[in-house]
Design a protein around this motif. Structure first.
Motif, PDB file in Angstrom:
ATOM      1  N   ALA A  48       1.198  -0.583  -0.263  1.00 37.52           N
ATOM      2  CA  ALA A  48      -0.144   0.182   0.068  1.00 37.52           C
ATOM      3  C   ALA A  48       0.734   1.488  -0.017  1.00 37.52           C
ATOM      4  N   ILE A  49       1.552   1.102   1.157  1.00 43.42           N
ATOM      5  CA  ILE A  49       2.796   2.301   0.458  1.00 43.42           C
ATOM      6  C   ILE A  49       3.261   2.312  -0.339  1.00 43.42           C
ATOM      7  N   LEU A  50       4.073   1.531  -1.386  1.00 49.04           N
ATOM      8  CA  LEU A  50       4.687   1.557  -2.876  1.00 49.04           C
ATOM      9  C   LEU A  50       3.264   2.339  -3.960  1.00 49.04           C
ATOM     10  N   ALA A  51       2.464   1.630  -3.266  1.00 50.51           N
ATOM     11  CA  ALA A  51       1.197   2.683  -4.168  1.00 50.51           C
ATOM     12  C   ALA A  51       1.407   4.007  -3.984  1.00 50.51           C
ATOM     13  N   ALA A  52       1.334   3.882  -2.448  1.00 56.03           N
ATOM     14  CA  ALA A  52       0.849   5.493  -2.637  1.00 56.03           C
ATOM     15  C   ALA A  52       2.537   6.285  -2.858  1.00 56.03           C
ATOM     16  N   TRP A  53       3.370   6.007  -3.070  1.00 58.28           N
ATOM     17  CA  TRP A  53       4.452   6.352  -3.395  1.00 58.28           C
ATOM     18  C   TRP A  53       4.811   6.874  -4.783  1.00 58.28           C
ATOM     19  N   ASN A  54       4.119   5.653  -6.247  1.00 54.39           N
ATOM     20  CA  ASN A  54       4.220   5.539  -7.345  1.00 54.39           C
ATOM     21  C   ASN A  54       2.957   6.595  -7.305  1.00 54.39           C
TER      22      ASN A  54
ATOM     23  N   HIS B 191       8.651  11.719 -13.245  1.00 50.73           N
ATOM     24  CA  HIS B 191      10.183  11.417 -13.522  1.00 50.73           C
ATOM     25  C   HIS B 191      10.926  11.186 -12.504  1.00 50.73           C
ATOM     26  N   ILE B 192      10.089  10.889 -11.533  1.00 48.79           N
ATOM     27  CA  ILE B 192      10.527  10.033 -10.095  1.00 48.79           C
ATOM     28  C   ILE B 192      10.176   8.946 -10.021  1.00 48.79           C
ATOM     29  N   GLU B 193      11.657   7.625 -10.061  1.00 44.60           N
ATOM     30  CA  GLU B 193      11.447   6.161 -10.007  1.00 44.60           C
ATOM     31  C   GLU B 193      10.290   5.412  -9.832  1.00 44.60           C
ATOM     32  N   LYS B 194       9.475   4.611 -10.315  1.00 42.97           N
ATOM     33  CA  LYS B 194       8.130   3.675  -9.417  1.00 42.97           C
ATOM     34  C   LYS B 194       8.659   2.719  -8.885  1.00 42.97           C
ATOM     35  N   ILE B 195       8.393   1.824  -7.471  1.00 47.93           N
ATOM     36  CA  ILE B 195       8.180   1.230  -7.429  1.00 47.93           C
ATOM     37  C   ILE B 195       8.513  -0.004  -7.927  1.00 47.93           C
ATOM     38  N   SER B 196       8.644  -1.336  -8.095  1.00 46.87           N
ATOM     39  CA  SER B 196       7.674  -2.471  -8.429  1.00 46.87           C
ATOM     40  C   SER B 196       7.739  -3.389  -7.024  1.00 46.87           C
ATOM     41  N   ALA B 197       6.815  -3.834  -6.364  1.00 49.22           N
ATOM     42  CA  ALA B 197       7.086  -4.892  -5.427  1.00 49.22           C
ATOM     43  C   ALA B 197       8.092  -6.021  -5.214  1.00 49.22           C
ATOM     44  N   ASP B 198       8.213  -6.694  -6.847  1.00 50.65           N
ATOM     45  CA  ASP B 198       9.332  -7.330  -7.076  1.00 50.65           C
ATOM     46  C   ASP B 198      11.077  -6.798  -6.679  1.00 50.65           C
ATOM     47  N   ASP B 199      10.934  -5.755  -7.018  1.00 48.71           N
ATOM     48  CA  ASP B 199      12.087  -5.315  -6.570  1.00 48.71           C
ATOM     49  C   ASP B 199      12.183  -4.872  -5.077  1.00 48.71           C
TER      50      ASP B 199
ATOM     51  N   ARG C 248       1.367   8.622   2.500  1.00 52.13           N
ATOM     52  CA  ARG C 248       0.851   9.020   1.269  1.00 52.13           C
ATOM     53  C   ARG C 248       1.238  11.106   1.529  1.00 52.13           C
ATOM     54  N   GLU C 249       0.438  11.395   2.792  1.00 61.03           N
ATOM     55  CA  GLU C 249       0.763  12.684   2.581  1.00 61.03           C
ATOM     56  C   GLU C 249       2.599  13.486   2.865  1.00 61.03           C
ATOM     57  N   VAL C 250       3.325  12.446   3.525  1.00 63.86           N
ATOM     58  CA  VAL C 250       4.458  12.507   3.148  1.00 63.86           C
ATOM     59  C   VAL C 250       5.294  12.893   1.890  1.00 63.86           C
ATOM     60  N   PHE C 251       4.589  11.644   0.815  1.00 61.09           N
ATOM     61  CA  PHE C 251       5.547  11.470  -0.460  1.00 61.09           C
ATOM     62  C   PHE C 251       4.334  12.909  -0.992  1.00 61.09           C
ATOM     63  N   ARG C 252       3.129  13.506  -0.592  1.00 59.16           N
ATOM     64  CA  ARG C 252       2.317  14.578  -2.097  1.00 59.16           C
ATOM     65  C   ARG C 252       3.187  15.857  -1.072  1.00 59.16           C
TER      66      ARG C 252
ATOM     67  N   ASP D 154      16.573  16.243 -12.310  1.00 58.89           N
ATOM     68  CA  ASP D 154      17.395  15.002 -12.753  1.00 58.89           C
ATOM     69  C   ASP D 154      17.171  15.062 -10.799  1.00 58.89           C
ATOM     70  N   ALA D 155      15.517  15.027 -10.547  1.00 58.88           N
ATOM     71  CA  ALA D 155      15.878  14.712  -9.205  1.00 58.88           C
ATOM     72  C   ALA D 155      15.095  13.127  -9.135  1.00 58.88           C
ATOM     73  N   PHE D 156      16.152  12.916  -9.696  1.00 58.11           N
ATOM     74  CA  PHE D 156      15.392  10.659  -9.454  1.00 58.11           C
ATOM     75  C   PHE D 156      16.957  10.022  -9.856  1.00 58.11           C
ATOM     76  N   ARG D 157      17.978  11.457  -9.867  1.00 54.63           N
ATOM     77  CA  ARG D 157      19.301  10.653  -9.228  1.00 54.63           C
ATOM     78  C   ARG D 157      19.043  10.915  -7.612  1.00 54.63           C
ATOM     79  N   TRP D 158      18.523  10.588  -6.966  1.00 55.74           N
ATOM     80  CA  TRP D 158      18.420  11.224  -5.150  1.00 55.74           C
ATOM     81  C   TRP D 158      17.299  10.428  -4.586  1.00 55.74           C
ATOM     82  N   CYS D 159      16.105  11.547  -5.784  1.00 54.04           N
ATOM     83  CA  CYS D 159      14.626  11.033  -4.273  1.00 54.04           C
ATOM     84  C   CYS D 159      14.187   9.400  -4.971  1.00 54.04           C
ATOM     85  N   ARG D 160      14.585   8.832  -3.871  1.00 56.72           N
ATOM     86  CA  ARG D 160      14.049   7.347  -3.970  1.00 56.72           C
ATOM     87  C   ARG D 160      13.399   7.316  -2.728  1.00 56.72           C
ATOM     88  N   LEU D 161      12.492   6.132  -3.173  1.00 55.47           N
ATOM     89  CA  LEU D 161      12.148   5.338  -1.683  1.00 55.47           C
ATOM     90  C   LEU D 161      12.700   4.706  -0.652  1.00 55.47           C
TER      91      LEU D 161
END
Length: 372
Positions: free
Chosen positions: A269-275, A281-289, A331-335, A347-354
């Motif tokens: 559920a938290i991965l879904a909120a992040w995505n 342009h920010i990396e989306k996270i798969s449950a497999d990873d 979810r509010e934190v990610f917003r 270029d935020a994808f280089r450092w902004c990761r879950l």
């Protein structure tokens, strides 16, 4: 003037001061309101062993303080009632299964008493169908009479009657005709269920021997086996680090079912909120990873447990206490993170990761607006 002088040694004896008698328990020191209907229902519930004192303890800890439920660990109940932790854990699991007690959320959630006795289930009858495989051990027949197997074939009762003597009697419940082979088959079936619970498939023979030895010491082998299976699945679901690699025999030898269970973190559920909340342009996270071996997974699980169980210095309360409340918090934190100017950059994808945002200190900084 009433002053009278007496010669030394001739003073009159003073009247003895009566000792104050103890008043005993008083309602003003606290009491529990409980209806006659509920008390009678408890009397009919056929609670076993430690179950009845545990029910009363839960009622006192909740209704006695005008709350519906409360977080009570196995250690807390064990110390309060002076009952071994293993018995507390088994009894609580059975009471929850029967619906007499209930738990809010996961395995560490608050416990309460269910006053709707019409929803209570009958007590487990599993102990009637599982016989110890050792012919020298005693058993308790389902009508409460103790029986002893003397030679593996002939069963003799306390009154000296054998199965043959009792065959035609109509005033008793017939004994089980289960043979030792059938008893061993029952134990093997329980072991197979434990083996498939999710632990590492290694060392099956020594694990089986240890498992059956443990079951032979239990008054209710099937209930104990069910408890172990549930415990393994709960710990795997909570992603306890290294638990999925644990040998079954090691789990049994170390009595790991008595360990405190960490809070279950709803990673999916938290991965879904992040995505959903973070920019494209920010990396989306798969449950497999997002696996238990990854640092991000472990950081999120640790932060979740702290946010949910440890009180804040400012309020004296946890950040959240319910699972859905915690998901909305993240979810509010990610917003808030998504609105940070630096995150808007390509270029935020280089450092902004879950894996970075999931660290407890970073999560707090994002929520407070300290990440710029």
């Amino acid at each position: 003037m009433n002053s009278i002088a007496y010669f030394p040694g001739h003073e009159p004896e003073s009247a003895p001061v009566p000792e104050e008698q103890p008043r005993g328990p008083q309602l003003e020191n606290g009491y529990v309101r409980i209806s006659h209907e509920v008390m009678r229902a408890l009397g009919r519930a056929r609670l076993r062993g430690s179950e009845y004192p545990i029910v009363l303890f839960v009622i006192d800890e909740t209704w006695g303080w005008h709350v519906k439920n409360k977080v009570m660990t196995t250690n807390y109940i064990s110390e309060g009632l002076q009952i071994p932790k293993g018995k507390v854990s088994t009894a609580v699991a059975e009471l929850i299964r029967r619906g007499i007690l209930y738990r809010v959320g996961d395995s560490q959630g608050p416990i309460g008493f269910n006053k709707h006795h019409g929803q209570w289930k009958a007590k487990s009858s599993a102990s009637k169908t599982v016989k110890r495989a050792n012919p020298e051990w005693e058993m308790i027949h389902q009508n409460g009479e103790r029986i002893v197997s003397q030679n593996g074939e002939q069963t003799v009762h306390q009154n000296g009657e054998s199965n043959k003597d009792r065959k035609d009697r109509k005033d008793i419940t017939p004994l089980s005709d289960q043979s030792d082979d059938e008893a061993r088959a029952d134990l093997e079936s329980l072991f197979d269920e434990f083996w498939q619970a999710g632990l590492r498939k290694d060392g099956k023979k020594p694990a089986r021997e240890k498992f059956i030895a443990l079951l032979n010491k239990q008054s209710d082998p099937a209930s104990f086996a069910r408890r172990l299976v549930d415990d393994v699945r709960i710990r795997l679901d909570a992603a306890v680090p290294g638990f999925d690699k644990l040998h079954p025999k090691t789990y049994l030898n170390q009595q790991r079912w008595l360990d405190d269970v960490p809070e279950r973190c709803p990673h999916a559920a938290i991965l879904a909120a992040w995505n959903e909340e973070m920019p494209a342009h920010i990396e989306k996270i798969s449950a497999d990873d997002w696996t238990p071996e990854s640092r991000g997974f472990q950081a999120l699980a640790s932060a979740w447990e702290n946010f949910k169980t440890k009180p804040r210095a400012s309020t004296g309360k946890p950040v959240f206490t319910e699972e859905q409340e915690g998901i909305e918090f993240y979810r509010e934190v990610f917003r808030r993170l998504a609105k940070v100017d630096r995150v808007q950059g390509e270029d935020a994808f280089r450092w902004c990761r879950l894996s970075w945002a999931a660290q407890q200190q970073v999560t707090v900084q994002i929520f407070k607006g300290e990440v710029a």
